[in-house]
Design a protein around this motif. Sequence first.
Motif, PDB file in Angstrom:
ATOM      1  N   GLU A   1       1.619  22.875  -5.634  1.00  0.00           N
ATOM      2  CA  GLU A   1       3.060  22.790  -5.845  1.00  0.00           C
ATOM      3  C   GLU A   1       3.781  21.958  -4.790  1.00  0.00           C
ATOM      4  O   GLU A   1       5.000  22.041  -4.659  1.00  0.00           O
ATOM      5  CB  GLU A   1       3.687  24.202  -5.897  1.00  0.00           C
ATOM      6  CG  GLU A   1       3.281  25.015  -7.114  1.00  0.00           C
ATOM      7  CD  GLU A   1       3.892  24.480  -8.397  1.00  0.00           C
ATOM      8  OE1 GLU A   1       4.938  23.831  -8.330  1.00  0.00           O
ATOM      9  OE2 GLU A   1       3.299  24.712  -9.459  1.00  0.00           O
ATOM     10  N   THR A   2       3.085  21.157  -4.016  1.00  0.00           N
ATOM     11  CA  THR A   2       3.725  20.295  -3.031  1.00  0.00           C
ATOM     12  C   THR A   2       3.043  18.938  -3.052  1.00  0.00           C
ATOM     13  O   THR A   2       1.875  18.820  -3.390  1.00  0.00           O
ATOM     14  CB  THR A   2       3.629  20.872  -1.604  1.00  0.00           C
ATOM     15  OG1 THR A   2       2.253  20.982  -1.234  1.00  0.00           O
ATOM     16  CG2 THR A   2       4.296  22.231  -1.528  1.00  0.00           C
ATOM     17  N   GLY A   3       3.789  17.919  -2.675  1.00  0.00           N
ATOM     18  CA  GLY A   3       3.206  16.603  -2.613  1.00  0.00           C
ATOM     19  C   GLY A   3       4.207  15.610  -2.068  1.00  0.00           C
ATOM     20  O   GLY A   3       5.415  15.877  -2.026  1.00  0.00           O
ATOM     21  N   ALA A   4       3.717  14.457  -1.618  1.00  0.00           N
ATOM     22  CA  ALA A   4       4.599  13.423  -1.090  1.00  0.00           C
ATOM     23  C   ALA A   4       3.934  12.070  -1.236  1.00  0.00           C
ATOM     24  O   ALA A   4       2.717  11.939  -1.042  1.00  0.00           O
ATOM     25  CB  ALA A   4       4.920  13.703   0.377  1.00  0.00           C
ATOM     26  N   TYR A   5       4.734  11.068  -1.590  1.00  0.00           N
ATOM     27  CA  TYR A   5       4.247   9.696  -1.696  1.00  0.00           C
ATOM     28  C   TYR A   5       5.070   8.823  -0.766  1.00  0.00           C
ATOM     29  O   TYR A   5       6.304   8.944  -0.700  1.00  0.00           O
ATOM     30  CB  TYR A   5       4.374   9.174  -3.129  1.00  0.00           C
ATOM     31  CG  TYR A   5       3.944   7.729  -3.270  1.00  0.00           C
ATOM     32  CD1 TYR A   5       2.595   7.390  -3.233  1.00  0.00           C
ATOM     33  CD2 TYR A   5       4.877   6.713  -3.423  1.00  0.00           C
ATOM     34  CE1 TYR A   5       2.182   6.064  -3.352  1.00  0.00           C
ATOM     35  CE2 TYR A   5       4.479   5.390  -3.543  1.00  0.00           C
ATOM     36  CZ  TYR A   5       3.128   5.079  -3.506  1.00  0.00           C
ATOM     37  OH  TYR A   5       2.733   3.772  -3.618  1.00  0.00           O
ATOM     38  N   SER A   6       4.403   7.946  -0.021  1.00  0.00           N
ATOM     39  CA  SER A   6       5.102   7.073   0.918  1.00  0.00           C
ATOM     40  C   SER A   6       4.451   5.704   0.945  1.00  0.00           C
ATOM     41  O   SER A   6       3.229   5.581   0.860  1.00  0.00           O
ATOM     42  CB  SER A   6       5.072   7.677   2.332  1.00  0.00           C
ATOM     43  OG  SER A   6       5.647   6.782   3.271  1.00  0.00           O
ATOM     44  N   GLU A   7       5.291   4.681   1.070  1.00  0.00           N
ATOM     45  CA  GLU A   7       4.818   3.325   1.281  1.00  0.00           C
ATOM     46  C   GLU A   7       5.201   2.833   2.675  1.00  0.00           C
ATOM     47  O   GLU A   7       5.087   1.642   2.973  1.00  0.00           O
ATOM     48  CB  GLU A   7       5.348   2.393   0.190  1.00  0.00           C
ATOM     49  CG  GLU A   7       4.781   2.741  -1.188  1.00  0.00           C
ATOM     50  CD  GLU A   7       5.262   1.825  -2.299  1.00  0.00           C
ATOM     51  OE1 GLU A   7       6.141   0.969  -2.026  1.00  0.00           O
ATOM     52  OE2 GLU A   7       4.769   1.965  -3.438  1.00  0.00           O
TER      53      GLU A   7
ATOM     54  N   ARG B   1       0.835  -1.197   0.000  1.00  0.00           N
ATOM     55  CA  ARG B   1       0.000   0.000   0.000  1.00  0.00           C
ATOM     56  C   ARG B   1       0.873   1.252   0.000  1.00  0.00           C
ATOM     57  O   ARG B   1       2.011   1.245   0.460  1.00  0.00           O
ATOM     58  CB  ARG B   1      -0.934   0.013   1.204  1.00  0.00           C
ATOM     59  CG  ARG B   1      -1.831  -1.225   1.299  1.00  0.00           C
ATOM     60  CD  ARG B   1      -2.924  -1.027   2.306  1.00  0.00           C
ATOM     61  NE  ARG B   1      -3.892  -0.052   1.837  1.00  0.00           N
ATOM     62  CZ  ARG B   1      -4.567   0.782   2.636  1.00  0.00           C
ATOM     63  NH1 ARG B   1      -4.364   0.773   3.940  1.00  0.00           N
ATOM     64  NH2 ARG B   1      -5.439   1.633   2.130  1.00  0.00           N
ATOM     65  N   GLY B   2       0.305   2.330  -0.519  1.00  0.00           N
ATOM     66  CA  GLY B   2       0.998   3.607  -0.532  1.00  0.00           C
ATOM     67  C   GLY B   2       0.020   4.736  -0.286  1.00  0.00           C
ATOM     68  O   GLY B   2      -1.190   4.581  -0.498  1.00  0.00           O
ATOM     69  N   ALA B   3       0.537   5.867   0.178  1.00  0.00           N
ATOM     70  CA  ALA B   3      -0.295   7.045   0.441  1.00  0.00           C
ATOM     71  C   ALA B   3       0.326   8.252  -0.231  1.00  0.00           C
ATOM     72  O   ALA B   3       1.551   8.459  -0.171  1.00  0.00           O
ATOM     73  CB  ALA B   3      -0.419   7.291   1.944  1.00  0.00           C
ATOM     74  N   TYR B   4      -0.512   9.063  -0.866  1.00  0.00           N
ATOM     75  CA  TYR B   4      -0.043  10.257  -1.564  1.00  0.00           C
ATOM     76  C   TYR B   4      -0.887  11.445  -1.131  1.00  0.00           C
ATOM     77  O   TYR B   4      -2.120  11.376  -1.106  1.00  0.00           O
ATOM     78  CB  TYR B   4      -0.171  10.070  -3.078  1.00  0.00           C
ATOM     79  CG  TYR B   4       0.248  11.276  -3.885  1.00  0.00           C
ATOM     80  CD1 TYR B   4       1.578  11.656  -3.970  1.00  0.00           C
ATOM     81  CD2 TYR B   4      -0.695  12.023  -4.583  1.00  0.00           C
ATOM     82  CE1 TYR B   4       1.969  12.758  -4.718  1.00  0.00           C
ATOM     83  CE2 TYR B   4      -0.323  13.127  -5.345  1.00  0.00           C
ATOM     84  CZ  TYR B   4       1.019  13.489  -5.406  1.00  0.00           C
ATOM     85  OH  TYR B   4       1.389  14.582  -6.146  1.00  0.00           O
TER      86      TYR B   4
ATOM     87  N   VAL C   1       1.047   5.261   5.823  1.00  0.00           N
ATOM     88  CA  VAL C   1      -0.167   4.786   5.178  1.00  0.00           C
ATOM     89  C   VAL C   1      -1.288   4.665   6.206  1.00  0.00           C
ATOM     90  O   VAL C   1      -2.431   5.076   5.960  1.00  0.00           O
ATOM     91  CB  VAL C   1       0.068   3.436   4.473  1.00  0.00           C
ATOM     92  CG1 VAL C   1      -1.241   2.888   3.912  1.00  0.00           C
ATOM     93  CG2 VAL C   1       1.092   3.592   3.352  1.00  0.00           C
ATOM     94  N   ALA C   2      -0.957   4.119   7.391  1.00  0.00           N
ATOM     95  CA  ALA C   2      -1.959   3.971   8.453  1.00  0.00           C
ATOM     96  C   ALA C   2      -2.488   5.324   8.907  1.00  0.00           C
ATOM     97  O   ALA C   2      -3.689   5.486   9.169  1.00  0.00           O
ATOM     98  CB  ALA C   2      -1.362   3.207   9.631  1.00  0.00           C
ATOM     99  N   ARG C   3      -1.597   6.298   8.992  1.00  0.00           N
ATOM    100  CA  ARG C   3      -2.012   7.647   9.413  1.00  0.00           C
ATOM    101  C   ARG C   3      -3.023   8.225   8.437  1.00  0.00           C
ATOM    102  O   ARG C   3      -4.076   8.730   8.843  1.00  0.00           O
ATOM    103  CB  ARG C   3      -0.787   8.557   9.506  1.00  0.00           C
ATOM    104  CG  ARG C   3      -1.132  10.017   9.780  1.00  0.00           C
ATOM    105  CD  ARG C   3       0.081  10.904   9.592  1.00  0.00           C
ATOM    106  NE  ARG C   3      -0.282  12.307   9.669  1.00  0.00           N
ATOM    107  CZ  ARG C   3       0.518  13.299   9.297  1.00  0.00           C
ATOM    108  NH1 ARG C   3       1.749  13.044   8.853  1.00  0.00           N
ATOM    109  NH2 ARG C   3       0.118  14.558   9.381  1.00  0.00           N
TER     110      ARG C   3
END
Length: 269
Positions: free
Chosen positions: A226-232, A218-221, A237-239
């Motif tokens: 003009e800003t952004g972040a993607y994390s696995e 799973r991943g969260a974006y 993801v739980a947050r």
Amino acid sequence: MPAPRELDPTYSVAAYLGHKIRRERERRGWTQVDLAGRVFISRARLAKVELGTDPPNPALAARFDKVLGFEDDLKNLAGVLLNSQFRDYAQAYLARQLEAAAIHGYSIVVPGLLQTEAYARALMLDAEAEDPAEVDRYVERRIARQEVWARAKPPWMWTLLDAAVLRRTVGGRATMREQLCKIREMCEPPYVNLQIIPDDTAAIPGSLWLLTLPNGDRGAYTEGFETGAYSEEPSMVARFQRVYDRLHASALSADASMELIEKAIEGYS
């Protein structure tokens, strides 16, 4: 007739892609008119493709693959090029989105996978006002990503849409009506669902998307202007899953949401 302009295939992905197409066309003894007709574009467009100045999107690249016998080579190259044009912070998310089995999210605009060309163009003209010449290219790339709906197993998509989206006139009344009609049409299959977040609930300043990949990862974006972040990272993801769950709990039912959309469509008629 002047000799073909020389092209350095190491200059860029677009140049390499164009070089491969021209080399295979010439090997087969075809003219540009011959190949252009087989992939349903003009000779002028093909000339730009071969020079690397107007590279094909993945859909057109797939037609070249079929005609020239490249399997998926050109389509994959076009995909690399497509992703390289997006801001760095979005590239990982967009790559994962194309293979996701499920997509859940909250948005303050109609999400890209559901946008019409006119709506996407209007949004980009506002966001990219300093370089309007690039807007058509950006729109083409965004709409090309909607090919995920043509997959044998399309992704399961559940969107929470801020109610203000229905009232915010993007691109004019005709554009909004077309866009809302497309949402209505897209929600007909069981794999696309949409719920409206009503005005009397708290909202978050930006968009939030949760991806579930075929292997269960799973991943969260998250994205703002003009800003952004993607994390696995599982904790991240739980947050954001908790944030999504709180928003989902406040959303109108799917049926009530569609009733609001229908009223909005009538209002833009």
